[in-house]
Design a protein around this motif. Structure first.
Motif, short mmCIF file in Angstrom:
data_model
loop_
_atom_site.label_atom_id
_atom_site.label_comp_id
_atom_site.label_asym_id
_atom_site.label_seq_id
_atom_site.Cartn_x
_atom_site.Cartn_y
_atom_site.Cartn_z
N LEU A 358 0.93 -1.17 -0.19
CA LEU A 358 -0.12 -0.12 -0.08
C LEU A 358 0.79 1.35 0.10
CD1 LEU A 358 -2.75 1.49 0.47
CD2 LEU A 358 -2.70 1.11 2.76
N TYR A 359 1.78 1.21 0.81
CA TYR A 359 2.94 2.50 0.91
C TYR A 359 3.90 2.65 -0.51
CZ TYR A 359 6.52 5.50 2.67
OH TYR A 359 7.23 6.87 2.87
N LEU A 360 3.90 1.47 -1.21
CA LEU A 360 4.58 1.61 -2.23
C LEU A 360 3.50 2.26 -3.28
CD1 LEU A 360 7.31 1.19 -3.69
CD2 LEU A 360 6.50 -0.89 -4.49
N ARG A 361 2.35 1.85 -3.42
CA ARG A 361 1.44 2.39 -4.25
C ARG A 361 1.14 3.71 -4.12
NH1 ARG A 361 -3.05 -2.66 -4.52
NH2 ARG A 361 -1.54 -4.37 -5.04
N ALA A 362 0.85 4.11 -2.82
CA ALA A 362 0.61 5.43 -2.60
C ALA A 362 1.79 6.41 -2.83
CB ALA A 362 0.32 5.76 -1.02
N THR A 363 3.00 6.11 -2.95
CA THR A 363 4.32 6.92 -3.21
C THR A 363 5.01 6.60 -4.59
OG1 THR A 363 5.73 5.23 -2.17
CG2 THR A 363 4.79 6.89 -0.68
N THR A 364 4.11 5.84 -5.53
CA THR A 364 4.83 5.85 -6.83
C THR A 364 4.08 6.54 -7.82
OG1 THR A 364 5.66 3.54 -6.27
CG2 THR A 364 5.42 4.22 -8.80
N ALA A 365 4.43 7.53 -8.61
CA ALA A 365 3.76 8.60 -9.40
C ALA A 365 3.24 7.74 -10.87
CB ALA A 365 4.61 9.64 -9.66
N GLY A 366 3.99 6.65 -11.30
CA GLY A 366 3.67 6.19 -12.64
C GLY A 366 3.49 7.38 -13.51
N THR A 367 2.52 7.33 -14.43
CA THR A 367 2.31 8.18 -15.49
C THR A 367 1.52 9.54 -15.02
OG1 THR A 367 0.42 7.09 -16.34
CG2 THR A 367 2.56 6.58 -17.04
N SER A 368 1.25 9.63 -13.57
CA SER A 368 0.32 10.76 -12.99
C SER A 368 1.06 11.98 -12.91
CB SER A 368 -0.20 10.45 -11.79
OG SER A 368 1.03 10.04 -10.83
N GLY A 369 2.46 12.00 -13.02
CA GLY A 369 3.07 13.43 -13.03
C GLY A 369 3.38 14.02 -11.76
N PHE A 370 3.13 13.39 -10.48
CA PHE A 370 3.48 13.83 -9.20
C PHE A 370 4.74 13.95 -9.06
CE2 PHE A 370 -0.77 11.39 -8.30
CZ PHE A 370 -1.69 12.59 -8.62
N THR A 371 5.14 15.11 -8.38
CA THR A 371 6.61 15.01 -7.99
C THR A 371 6.93 14.42 -6.72
OG1 THR A 371 6.29 17.14 -6.68
CG2 THR A 371 6.79 17.32 -9.08
N ALA A 372 8.20 14.28 -6.30
CA ALA A 372 8.75 13.54 -5.14
C ALA A 372 8.23 14.26 -3.77
CB ALA A 372 10.25 13.64 -5.02
#
Length: 428
Positions: A358-372
Motif C-alpha cells: 500500500l505504501y509503495l502504491r501511494a508513493t509511486t507516481a507512474g504516469t500521473s506526473g506527481f513530483t517527489a
C-alpha cells in the motif's frame, strides 16, 4: 514505473539508516504513550477526555506541514533542525510536568510540531533518491524496528512507571528520536529545498482546526460533526487531484491509506483502555495485547516484501478489519482476554501483509506526473489525517461511555479498514 531519481550519492545509506532509526523511535514512542494512557488519564483526571490526550502530537504535525517549507527556506536545514529539537524536547518536558490534561496536550502539540518540520523534507528526499526496490526494503526494515519495542516495550514501560513514575518514563524516546533526526538531516543536508509552490496554508490548517473541534466537542455532537466535515474538506483540498473521486492508481491508494490509518491507528491508540475499562483486565495483560499487533506486523512484513502479489494489500486489510471487528464483538459478549489477544494478533498479520504494498502504491507516481515533494506531502497527509481522525473520533466516542462508546469506536474502525481493503484494488 516510479519517480525519476537523482544520481545516487554517498549519503543514501545514511538516509536509509536514519529513516529506520526514526521508525524505531516512533515504535518506542508509541508503546510508551499507549501503555501509559490509562495511568496518565487517571492521574490527570481525564478519563472522559481521552481524545485530548491522544490527539495532541498529530494536531501539532498538521500545524507544521504547511509551515515546513517556509521554515526551511528561512532557517536552512541546520536552523530548522535546531528549532525542531528545541520544540521537541520542550514539548516533552511540558507534557511530563503537566498537572492538567490541557497542559499535557499542549506539550504533545509541541512535539508533533517539531516532528512535522522536517518530515516532508526527509520523505521527499527518500522518494527522490531511493528506487522502488530499496524503498520497499526500507519499509520492511522500518516495520522490523517494531519487533524489539513490541517484545519489551510495554513491560519495560510498566517497570519504569513503577520505579520512577510516568512523567520520567515519558522521556525515554528522546535519545532515539534525536539520533534518527540527526542522521536524516546529515544525509540530505545538501538537498535543495523544493522551490515549487508552498503548501496552501489555510486549507492545510483546516485539518487540525476541524480535529480540534472534535477533541473539544465533549457532549456537543453538532460540533463534533462539524469538525469532522472540516477535517475531511481540508484533506480533500490538499491531497492530489482525483483522491476524493477515488481515481485508480496513486489517488485511490492515498484514499485507502487514510482509511487504513483511521481504522488501525485509531484502534491501536485505545487498546489499553479497551482492555482495562471494557474487559476489566490488568494493565499488564492489556500491554500484552497491545504488543500483539505490531509484533505480528513487523514479522509478517519481512516475509510479505518477498512477494509482489497485487492481492496482498486487499487481503491483508481484510484480515485487519476482521480482527478489529472481533474485538468489538468480544467486548459486546463480555470480554475474553484470549480472544482479544488472538484477534489483535491477526489484525497485525493483516497490516504486515498490506502496508508495504500500500505504501509503495501511494508513493509511486507512474504516469500521473506527481513530483517527489507532492508524493511525500500527500502520503504524510493521508496517513496522519487518518491517524488524527481515528484517534479523535475514537477518543471522543470512548469518552462518552465506558463500554458503549468503546464498542461504537471499534465498529467504526473495522468499517474503515474494510473500506480501505476495497479501495486498494483501485490503487494498483
Amino acid at each position: 514505473m516510479g519517480v525519476a531519481r537523482d544520481r545516487p550519492s554517498a549519503g543514501l545509506p545514511l538516509l536509509a539508516v536514519g529513516i529506520v532509526v526514526l521508525e524505531f523511535a516512533a515504535a518506542v514512542t508509541s508503546f510508551v504513550a499507549s501503555t501509559l494512557l490509562p495511568v496518565v488519564a487517571g492521574d490527570l483526571g481525564a478519563r472522559d477526555r481521552l481524545a485530548l490526550l491522544v490527539a495532541g502530537s498529530t494536531l501539532g504535525l498538521f500545524v507544521a506541514l504547511p509551515l515546513a517549507d517556509r521554515v526551511l527556506r528561512r532557517l536552512g536545514t541546520r536552523g530548522t533542525l535546531a528549532a525542531g529539537i528545541a520544540a521537541y524536547t520542550g514539548g516533552l518536558v511540558l507534557a511530563a510536568t503537566a498537572r492538567s490534561a490541557e497542559v499535557f496536550a499542549l506539550g504533545q502539540l509541541a512535539t508533533g510540531l517539531a516532528s512535522g518540520l522536517l518530515a516532508v523534507f526527509g520523505v521527499s528526499s527518500a522518494i527522490r533518491h531511493l528506487d522502488d526496490r530499496v524503498r520497499l526494503r526500507v519499509v520492511a526494515a522500518s516495520s522490523a524496528m517494531w519487533l524489539l519495542p513490541a517484545l519489551v516495550g510495554p513491560a519495560a514501560t510498566l517497570g519504569l512507571d513503577h520505579l520512577v513514575g510516568w512523567r520520567w518514563t515519558l522521556l525515554v524516546p528522546v535519545p532515539f528520536v534525536l539520533f534518527g533526526r540527526l542522521l536524516v538531516v546529515r544525509a540530505v543536508r545538501h538537498d535543495p529545498p523544493d522551490h515549487g509552490a508552498p503548501r496552501p496554508l489555510w486549507r492545510t490548517l483546516c485539518i487540525p482546526l476541524g480535529a480540534a473541534c472534535v477533541v473539544l466537542s465533549g457532549d456537543r455532537w453538532p460540533l463534533a460533526v462539524l469538525g469532522t466535515l472540516v477535517t475531511v474538506a481540508g484533506t480533500v483540498a490538499v491531497l492530489p487531484e482525483g483522491t476524493a473521486r477515488l481515481r485508480p492508481g496513486t489517488p485511490a491508494a492515498l484514499a485507502a491509506m487514510v482509511l487504513f490509518a483511521v481504522g488501525y491507528f485509531g484502534a491501536d491508540s485505545l487498546v489499553t483502555v479497551l482492555l482495562t475499562a471494557g474487559f476489566r483486565v490488568s494493565l499488564g495483560q492489556a500491554a500484552i495485547v497491545l504488543s500483539a499487533a505490531p509484533l505480528c506486523w513487523a514479522a509478517t512484513s519481512l516475509v510479505a516484501t518477498r512477494f509482489t502479489s497485487r492481492g496482498f494489500p486487499a487481503a491483508g486489510l481484510g484480515l485487519t478489519a476482521l480482527g478489529t471487528a472481533v474485538l468489538a464483538a468480544d467486548l459486546a459478549a463480555g470480554g475474553s482476554f484470549a480472544v482479544a489477544l488472538v484477534a489483535w494478533a491477526v489484525a497485525g498479520v493483516g497490516v504486515g501483509l498490506a502496508y508495504p504494498g500500500l505504501y509503495l502504491r501511494a508513493t509511486t507516481a507512474g504516469t500521473s506526473g506527481f513530483t517527489a515533494a507532492e508524493l511525500a506531502a500527500a502520503v504524510i497527509t493521508a496517513e496522519c489525517t487518518g491517524q488524527l481522525l481515528g484517534r479523535t473520533l475514537g477518543g471522543t466516542l470512548s469518552s462518552a461511555d465506558e463500554t458503549g462508546g468503546l464498542f461504537a469506536s471499534y465498529v467504526l474502525f473495522a468499517v474503515a479498514l474494510a473500506a480501505a481493503a476495497v479501495l486498494t484494488v483501485r490503487g494498483r
